[in-house]
Design a protein around this motif. Structure first.
Motif, PDB file in Angstrom:
ATOM      1  N   MET A   1       0.857  -1.175   0.000  1.00  0.00           N
ATOM      2  CA  MET A   1       0.000   0.000   0.000  1.00  0.00           C
ATOM      3  C   MET A   1       0.900   1.233   0.000  1.00  0.00           C
ATOM      4  O   MET A   1       1.804   1.344   0.806  1.00  0.00           O
ATOM      5  CB  MET A   1      -0.903  -0.031   1.237  1.00  0.00           C
ATOM      6  N   ASP A   2       0.609   2.151  -0.895  1.00  0.00           N
ATOM      7  CA  ASP A   2       1.454   3.337  -0.976  1.00  0.00           C
ATOM      8  C   ASP A   2       1.005   4.402   0.034  1.00  0.00           C
ATOM      9  O   ASP A   2      -0.087   4.332   0.603  1.00  0.00           O
ATOM     10  CB  ASP A   2       1.460   3.891  -2.398  1.00  0.00           C
ATOM     11  N   LEU A   3       1.855   5.363   0.234  1.00  0.00           N
ATOM     12  CA  LEU A   3       1.645   6.383   1.264  1.00  0.00           C
ATOM     13  C   LEU A   3       0.399   7.233   1.010  1.00  0.00           C
ATOM     14  O   LEU A   3      -0.299   7.615   1.948  1.00  0.00           O
ATOM     15  CB  LEU A   3       2.892   7.266   1.342  1.00  0.00           C
ATOM     16  N   ASN A   4       0.098   7.509  -0.235  1.00  0.00           N
ATOM     17  CA  ASN A   4      -1.093   8.309  -0.541  1.00  0.00           C
ATOM     18  C   ASN A   4      -2.381   7.579  -0.179  1.00  0.00           C
ATOM     19  O   ASN A   4      -3.331   8.197   0.293  1.00  0.00           O
ATOM     20  CB  ASN A   4      -1.110   8.701  -2.023  1.00  0.00           C
ATOM     21  N   ARG A   5      -2.414   6.275  -0.368  1.00  0.00           N
ATOM     22  CA  ARG A   5      -3.598   5.504   0.029  1.00  0.00           C
ATOM     23  C   ARG A   5      -3.735   5.475   1.552  1.00  0.00           C
ATOM     24  O   ARG A   5      -4.832   5.575   2.090  1.00  0.00           O
ATOM     25  CB  ARG A   5      -3.510   4.085  -0.520  1.00  0.00           C
ATOM     26  N   ILE A   6      -2.631   5.343   2.242  1.00  0.00           N
ATOM     27  CA  ILE A   6      -2.653   5.373   3.709  1.00  0.00           C
ATOM     28  C   ILE A   6      -3.167   6.727   4.187  1.00  0.00           C
ATOM     29  O   ILE A   6      -4.001   6.799   5.088  1.00  0.00           O
ATOM     30  CB  ILE A   6      -1.247   5.083   4.276  1.00  0.00           C
ATOM     31  N   TYR A   7      -2.690   7.776   3.548  1.00  0.00           N
ATOM     32  CA  TYR A   7      -3.137   9.124   3.893  1.00  0.00           C
ATOM     33  C   TYR A   7      -4.649   9.251   3.709  1.00  0.00           C
ATOM     34  O   TYR A   7      -5.359   9.745   4.586  1.00  0.00           O
ATOM     35  CB  TYR A   7      -2.385  10.142   3.024  1.00  0.00           C
ATOM     36  N   ARG A   8      -5.173   8.788   2.583  1.00  0.00           N
ATOM     37  CA  ARG A   8      -6.625   8.875   2.324  1.00  0.00           C
ATOM     38  C   ARG A   8      -7.423   8.061   3.341  1.00  0.00           C
ATOM     39  O   ARG A   8      -8.483   8.488   3.793  1.00  0.00           O
ATOM     40  CB  ARG A   8      -6.919   8.433   0.896  1.00  0.00           C
ATOM     41  N   LEU A   9      -6.913   6.891   3.706  1.00  0.00           N
ATOM     42  CA  LEU A   9      -7.588   6.080   4.721  1.00  0.00           C
ATOM     43  C   LEU A   9      -7.628   6.786   6.078  1.00  0.00           C
ATOM     44  O   LEU A   9      -8.649   6.756   6.771  1.00  0.00           O
ATOM     45  CB  LEU A   9      -6.905   4.726   4.863  1.00  0.00           C
ATOM     46  N   HIS A  10      -6.532   7.414   6.444  1.00  0.00           N
ATOM     47  CA  HIS A  10      -6.495   8.175   7.699  1.00  0.00           C
ATOM     48  C   HIS A  10      -7.509   9.310   7.664  1.00  0.00           C
ATOM     49  O   HIS A  10      -8.223   9.546   8.647  1.00  0.00           O
ATOM     50  CB  HIS A  10      -5.093   8.731   7.942  1.00  0.00           C
ATOM     51  N   ILE A  11      -7.586  10.008   6.549  1.00  0.00           N
ATOM     52  CA  ILE A  11      -8.536  11.116   6.404  1.00  0.00           C
ATOM     53  C   ILE A  11      -9.971  10.593   6.536  1.00  0.00           C
ATOM     54  O   ILE A  11     -10.804  11.201   7.213  1.00  0.00           O
ATOM     55  CB  ILE A  11      -8.343  11.836   5.053  1.00  0.00           C
ATOM     56  N   GLN A  12     -10.264   9.472   5.910  1.00  0.00           N
ATOM     57  CA  GLN A  12     -11.612   8.906   5.992  1.00  0.00           C
ATOM     58  C   GLN A  12     -11.970   8.526   7.423  1.00  0.00           C
ATOM     59  O   GLN A  12     -13.079   8.795   7.885  1.00  0.00           O
ATOM     60  CB  GLN A  12     -11.723   7.686   5.089  1.00  0.00           C
ATOM     61  N   LEU A  13     -11.049   7.876   8.115  1.00  0.00           N
ATOM     62  CA  LEU A  13     -11.311   7.477   9.494  1.00  0.00           C
ATOM     63  C   LEU A  13     -11.489   8.691  10.398  1.00  0.00           C
ATOM     64  O   LEU A  13     -12.391   8.730  11.235  1.00  0.00           O
ATOM     65  CB  LEU A  13     -10.188   6.579  10.006  1.00  0.00           C
TER      66      LEU A  13
ATOM     67  N   THR B   1       3.595  14.171   2.539  1.00  0.00           N
ATOM     68  CA  THR B   1       2.576  13.187   2.898  1.00  0.00           C
ATOM     69  C   THR B   1       2.986  12.370   4.123  1.00  0.00           C
ATOM     70  O   THR B   1       2.157  12.054   4.972  1.00  0.00           O
ATOM     71  CB  THR B   1       2.296  12.256   1.705  1.00  0.00           C
ATOM     72  N   ARG B   2       4.240  12.033   4.224  1.00  0.00           N
ATOM     73  CA  ARG B   2       4.713  11.250   5.371  1.00  0.00           C
ATOM     74  C   ARG B   2       4.455  11.986   6.689  1.00  0.00           C
ATOM     75  O   ARG B   2       3.983  11.400   7.657  1.00  0.00           O
ATOM     76  CB  ARG B   2       6.194  10.939   5.220  1.00  0.00           C
ATOM     77  N   GLN B   3       4.730  13.277   6.720  1.00  0.00           N
ATOM     78  CA  GLN B   3       4.471  14.071   7.932  1.00  0.00           C
ATOM     79  C   GLN B   3       2.971  14.153   8.207  1.00  0.00           C
ATOM     80  O   GLN B   3       2.542  14.070   9.357  1.00  0.00           O
ATOM     81  CB  GLN B   3       5.058  15.476   7.778  1.00  0.00           C
TER      82      GLN B   3
END
Length: 90
Positions: free
Chosen positions: A1-13, A45-47
């Motif tokens: 899973m790439d970092l942008n997908r992780i970011y979007r998942l965090h935003i959704q949650l 994105t990492r930050q």
């Protein structure tokens, strides 16, 4: 899973937690701090993922009592069901 997908998942949650929040969060001061970090100081994105993770932890921490109550209720209900099943079998 790439970092942008992780970011979007965090935003959704985070969005789900915010929409379901009924009253003021006991950690609101800390939440505000991390939102400022997210909006003004995160340059990549990492930050952002790191700061979002901190925000999610605060929301989860504020729900610990509710989760503990639900867990205890479920455990009690399950034990009562097992006892009733054993009594019916005898």
């Amino acid at each position: 899973m790439d970092l942008n997908r992780i970011y979007r998942l965090h935003i959704q949650l985070l969005d789900v937690y915010e929409r379901n929040q009924v009253s003021r969060n006991p950690y609101q001061k800390d939440i505000n701090f991390y939102y400022r970090q997210l909006n003004f100081f995160c340059s990549n994105t990492r930050q952002r993922v790191f700061v979002l993770n901190q925000l999610l932890k605060l929301y989860e921490k504020s729900r610990e009592d509710q989760i503990q109550w639900c867990s205890s209720y479920l455990r009690t209900s399950l034990i009562n069901h097992i006892i009733e099943s054993k009594e019916e079998a005898t």
